[in-house]
Design a protein around this motif. Sequence first.
Motif, PDB file in Angstrom:
ATOM      1  N   LYS A 144       0.861  -1.190   0.000  1.00 41.89           N
ATOM      2  CA  LYS A 144       0.000   0.000   0.000  1.00 41.89           C
ATOM      3  C   LYS A 144       0.894   1.236   0.000  1.00 41.89           C
ATOM      4  CE  LYS A 144      -3.977   2.166   2.236  1.00 41.89           C
ATOM      5  NZ  LYS A 144      -4.969   2.072   3.345  1.00 41.89           N
ATOM      6  N   SER A 145       0.747   2.068  -1.021  1.00 38.63           N
ATOM      7  CA  SER A 145       1.638   3.218  -1.190  1.00 38.63           C
ATOM      8  C   SER A 145       1.384   4.296  -0.134  1.00 38.63           C
ATOM      9  CB  SER A 145       1.434   3.812  -2.590  1.00 38.63           C
ATOM     10  OG  SER A 145       2.281   4.914  -2.796  1.00 38.63           O
ATOM     11  N   PHE A 146       2.465   4.958   0.289  1.00 33.77           N
ATOM     12  CA  PHE A 146       2.371   6.103   1.192  1.00 33.77           C
ATOM     13  C   PHE A 146       3.444   7.110   0.794  1.00 33.77           C
ATOM     14  CE2 PHE A 146       5.406   3.216   3.108  1.00 33.77           C
ATOM     15  CZ  PHE A 146       6.399   4.048   3.591  1.00 33.77           C
ATOM     16  N   SER A 147       3.332   8.329   1.313  1.00 36.58           N
ATOM     17  CA  SER A 147       4.272   9.393   0.962  1.00 36.58           C
ATOM     18  C   SER A 147       5.009   9.870   2.216  1.00 36.58           C
ATOM     19  CB  SER A 147       3.542  10.566   0.312  1.00 36.58           C
ATOM     20  OG  SER A 147       2.939  10.167  -0.911  1.00 36.58           O
ATOM     21  N   PRO A 148       6.262   9.450   2.401  1.00 38.91           N
ATOM     22  CA  PRO A 148       7.016   9.907   3.565  1.00 38.91           C
ATOM     23  C   PRO A 148       7.322  11.398   3.503  1.00 38.91           C
ATOM     24  CG  PRO A 148       8.434   8.674   2.076  1.00 38.91           C
ATOM     25  CD  PRO A 148       7.039   8.537   1.563  1.00 38.91           C
ATOM     26  N   VAL A 152       7.061  12.068  -3.135  1.00 40.60           N
ATOM     27  CA  VAL A 152       7.787  10.795  -3.093  1.00 40.60           C
ATOM     28  C   VAL A 152       6.823   9.717  -2.607  1.00 40.60           C
ATOM     29  CG1 VAL A 152       9.614   9.476  -1.953  1.00 40.60           C
ATOM     30  CG2 VAL A 152      10.069  11.813  -2.730  1.00 40.60           C
ATOM     31  N   ASP A 153       6.665   8.659  -3.404  1.00 42.47           N
ATOM     32  CA  ASP A 153       5.788   7.552  -3.034  1.00 42.47           C
ATOM     33  C   ASP A 153       6.621   6.320  -2.709  1.00 42.47           C
ATOM     34  OD1 ASP A 153       3.332   8.910  -3.400  1.00 42.47           O
ATOM     35  OD2 ASP A 153       3.530   8.654  -5.564  1.00 42.47           O
ATOM     36  N   VAL A 154       6.205   5.593  -1.672  1.00 40.20           N
ATOM     37  CA  VAL A 154       6.929   4.416  -1.207  1.00 40.20           C
ATOM     38  C   VAL A 154       5.934   3.281  -0.977  1.00 40.20           C
ATOM     39  CG1 VAL A 154       8.223   3.435   0.753  1.00 40.20           C
ATOM     40  CG2 VAL A 154       8.856   5.675  -0.159  1.00 40.20           C
ATOM     41  N   SER A 155       6.362   2.060  -1.274  1.00 41.68           N
ATOM     42  CA  SER A 155       5.561   0.883  -0.914  1.00 41.68           C
ATOM     43  C   SER A 155       6.488  -0.245  -0.489  1.00 41.68           C
ATOM     44  CB  SER A 155       4.673   0.432  -2.070  1.00 41.68           C
ATOM     45  OG  SER A 155       5.457   0.064  -3.187  1.00 41.68           O
ATOM     46  N   PHE A 156       5.955  -1.145   0.341  1.00 42.29           N
ATOM     47  CA  PHE A 156       6.710  -2.286   0.851  1.00 42.29           C
ATOM     48  C   PHE A 156       6.218  -3.580   0.206  1.00 42.29           C
ATOM     49  CE2 PHE A 156       6.792   0.443   4.840  1.00 42.29           C
ATOM     50  CZ  PHE A 156       8.142   0.779   4.736  1.00 42.29           C
ATOM     51  N   SER A 157       7.136  -4.480  -0.127  1.00 40.93           N
ATOM     52  CA  SER A 157       6.759  -5.835  -0.535  1.00 40.93           C
ATOM     53  C   SER A 157       7.565  -6.823   0.298  1.00 40.93           C
ATOM     54  CB  SER A 157       7.025  -6.058  -2.027  1.00 40.93           C
ATOM     55  OG  SER A 157       8.401  -5.945  -2.325  1.00 40.93           O
ATOM     56  N   PRO A 158       6.978  -7.988   0.667  1.00 44.72           N
ATOM     57  CA  PRO A 158       7.649  -8.922   1.572  1.00 44.72           C
ATOM     58  C   PRO A 158       8.976  -9.438   1.014  1.00 44.72           C
ATOM     59  CG  PRO A 158       5.310  -9.415   1.437  1.00 44.72           C
ATOM     60  CD  PRO A 158       5.593  -8.416   0.359  1.00 44.72           C
ATOM     61  N   ALA A 159      10.032  -9.372   1.851  1.00 42.74           N
ATOM     62  CA  ALA A 159      11.371  -9.797   1.433  1.00 42.74           C
ATOM     63  C   ALA A 159      11.749 -11.179   1.953  1.00 42.74           C
ATOM     64  CB  ALA A 159      12.412  -8.777   1.896  1.00 42.74           C
ATOM     65  N   GLY A 160      10.953 -11.736   2.893  1.00 44.39           N
ATOM     66  CA  GLY A 160      11.172 -13.110   3.343  1.00 44.39           C
ATOM     67  C   GLY A 160      12.377 -13.342   4.221  1.00 44.39           C
ATOM     68  N   ARG A 169      10.129   0.110  -2.504  1.00 43.81           N
ATOM     69  CA  ARG A 169      10.032   0.731  -3.837  1.00 43.81           C
ATOM     70  C   ARG A 169       9.713   2.204  -3.654  1.00 43.81           C
ATOM     71  NH1 ARG A 169       6.770   2.089  -8.258  1.00 43.81           N
ATOM     72  NH2 ARG A 169       7.585   1.364 -10.269  1.00 43.81           N
ATOM     73  N   LEU A 170      10.591   3.064  -4.162  1.00 47.06           N
ATOM     74  CA  LEU A 170      10.448   4.510  -4.022  1.00 47.06           C
ATOM     75  C   LEU A 170      10.363   5.137  -5.404  1.00 47.06           C
ATOM     76  CD1 LEU A 170      12.412   6.822  -1.611  1.00 47.06           C
ATOM     77  CD2 LEU A 170      12.329   7.378  -4.047  1.00 47.06           C
ATOM     78  N   SER A 171       9.387   6.014  -5.592  1.00 39.51           N
ATOM     79  CA  SER A 171       9.240   6.672  -6.896  1.00 39.51           C
ATOM     80  C   SER A 171       9.072   8.177  -6.722  1.00 39.51           C
ATOM     81  CB  SER A 171       8.049   6.092  -7.665  1.00 39.51           C
ATOM     82  OG  SER A 171       6.847   6.247  -6.939  1.00 39.51           O
ATOM     83  N   GLY A 174       8.382  10.359 -11.938  1.00 30.68           N
ATOM     84  CA  GLY A 174       8.350   9.396 -13.034  1.00 30.68           C
ATOM     85  C   GLY A 174       9.475   8.383 -13.016  1.00 30.68           C
ATOM     86  N   LYS A 175      10.342   8.429 -12.012  1.00 36.99           N
ATOM     87  CA  LYS A 175      11.428   7.467 -11.882  1.00 36.99           C
ATOM     88  C   LYS A 175      11.233   6.634 -10.621  1.00 36.99           C
ATOM     89  CE  LYS A 175      14.690  10.623 -14.117  1.00 36.99           C
ATOM     90  NZ  LYS A 175      15.860  11.509 -13.898  1.00 36.99           N
ATOM     91  N   SER A 176      11.736   5.414 -10.649  1.00 37.66           N
ATOM     92  CA  SER A 176      11.535   4.529  -9.500  1.00 37.66           C
ATOM     93  C   SER A 176      12.801   3.736  -9.203  1.00 37.66           C
ATOM     94  CB  SER A 176      10.377   3.559  -9.762  1.00 37.66           C
ATOM     95  OG  SER A 176      10.618   2.813 -10.947  1.00 37.66           O
ATOM     96  N   ILE A 177      12.959   3.389  -7.929  1.00 42.48           N
ATOM     97  CA  ILE A 177      14.104   2.609  -7.472  1.00 42.48           C
ATOM     98  C   ILE A 177      13.644   1.652  -6.379  1.00 42.48           C
ATOM     99  CG2 ILE A 177      14.764   4.442  -5.841  1.00 42.48           C
ATOM    100  CD1 ILE A 177      17.697   3.547  -6.238  1.00 42.48           C
ATOM    101  N   ILE A 178      14.175   0.437  -6.401  1.00 42.11           N
ATOM    102  CA  ILE A 178      13.863  -0.556  -5.373  1.00 42.11           C
ATOM    103  C   ILE A 178      15.115  -0.852  -4.568  1.00 42.11           C
ATOM    104  CG2 ILE A 178      13.247  -2.975  -4.937  1.00 42.11           C
ATOM    105  CD1 ILE A 178      11.344  -2.828  -7.302  1.00 42.11           C
ATOM    106  N   PHE A 179      14.964  -0.847  -3.251  1.00 41.58           N
ATOM    107  CA  PHE A 179      16.012  -1.261  -2.330  1.00 41.58           C
ATOM    108  C   PHE A 179      15.640  -2.645  -1.823  1.00 41.58           C
ATOM    109  CE2 PHE A 179      15.924   3.305  -2.408  1.00 41.58           C
ATOM    110  CZ  PHE A 179      17.268   3.686  -2.389  1.00 41.58           C
ATOM    111  N   SER A 180      16.475  -3.640  -2.111  1.00 38.16           N
ATOM    112  CA  SER A 180      16.103  -5.018  -1.771  1.00 38.16           C
ATOM    113  C   SER A 180      16.100  -5.262  -0.268  1.00 38.16           C
ATOM    114  CB  SER A 180      17.077  -6.004  -2.432  1.00 38.16           C
ATOM    115  OG  SER A 180      18.332  -6.010  -1.766  1.00 38.16           O
ATOM    116  N   GLY A 181      16.886  -4.465   0.501  1.00 42.76           N
ATOM    117  CA  GLY A 181      17.115  -4.849   1.891  1.00 42.76           C
ATOM    118  C   GLY A 181      17.796  -6.203   1.899  1.00 42.76           C
TER     119      GLY A 181
END
Length: 451
Positions: A144-148, A152-160, A169-171, A174-181
Amino acid sequence: MKLRFLGGVDTVTGSRHLIETATSRVLIDCGMYQGVKALRRRNWAPFPERPESIDAVVLTHAHIDHTGYLPLLVKRGFKGKIHCTQSTLELCRVLLPDAGHLQEEDARYANRKHFSRHEKAEPLFTVKDALRALELFEAHPFDKSFSPVNEVDVSFSPAGHILGSACVRLSHGGKSIIFSGDVGRQNDPVMLPPVPLQSADYLVLESTYGNRVHSTVDPEEALAEVINQTLAKGGIVLMPAFAVGRAQLLLYLIHELQKQKRIPDVPVFLNSPMAITATEVFLRHHNEHRLDANQCHEIDAGTTYVRTVEDAIELTARRLPAIIISASGMASGGRVLHHLKALLPNHRNSVVFAGYQAPGTRGDAMVNGVDKVKIHGEYFPVKAMIYNLDSLSAHGDYEEILTWLKQSSLQPRKVFITHGETRASDAMRKHVEEQLGWDAEVPELYSEVEL
């Protein structure tokens, strides 16, 4: 956007990445350095950016090498919000105050025993500092996207990797970047596998096991063999374990082995206040791992939780066969040090490390065969048997991470390889380029790139 690498480069600790737009600055993770002294000293240096200039922090997960600098960041002027998943918040409520307590306790012990080189040892931060940082936390659900900050929009996906761990995922513009953690395993006994990633223009990817694959040895079988051999000699099995993730995995495996009558029904102790509370959080969150309510109840009922200092002292003096799990996982601090002092000199005992041991840690020294280790200013002989069950790691190896990336819809313009020792990161770069055909590089510490 600009991306600056403030930590977690050429090492697996101190993860910190700064995203800067025309109007804001967002820090992804705020970890403490661990391991060799040269790395630990960085914790005492000024933060590479003015803390008050950072508008928000976003966390991938709760481990100290990703969150442990937060109390200092707040102490030194940060006033924004700290964003994470709900389970990460609950675990940080355990980890950060406990880390502050250990800092205070180690300083007091150093002053009492006079083994600090300084006139008076001071803690890096205190419990009070950690509680002040926790007031700034704000939790968000997965997917679920939120704006810190604005625009800037951020969302979390499970990393296991552990409970609550997320890829970020930060956008912006029009550009986006994912930090894997830290990325989990495809077939972990307790954690669900990492969810395939959405598309993004850039990827910051961990490389802890970038040059290695995990052992194919069955972890249950290996653990049963060590435990049975040790108990047959009348010894004690000590398992230094990360309070979050590894301690819960070990408890599950031990109780499964006992239930299947593959090891004796000896007492199982969990001697770490932090690990105890983390276990309670883990057992509550059925939806984020593979264990059902009945399995969680069996683990809870079959474990003796060592909560008080008095009980911990009594357990340290124990000589009857038992299995003891205690933090920290690399034997760098905590109650496990007192167990090591008591158990290492006796050949009947065993010490079982369960995963990656960073260079410079006591765990790394012991698994590499040193004959003595220094604890609290004194050397202790290593006569106990030392094991490292690498197959219990919570990090995906490079083959597992490549499998996960192939499952995703990614076609990034660039991949930045971080969170690994030099050889591991460079090996991961080659794997990404050769097997996925993506442009990859290993950044230098404090380097900056325009996205």
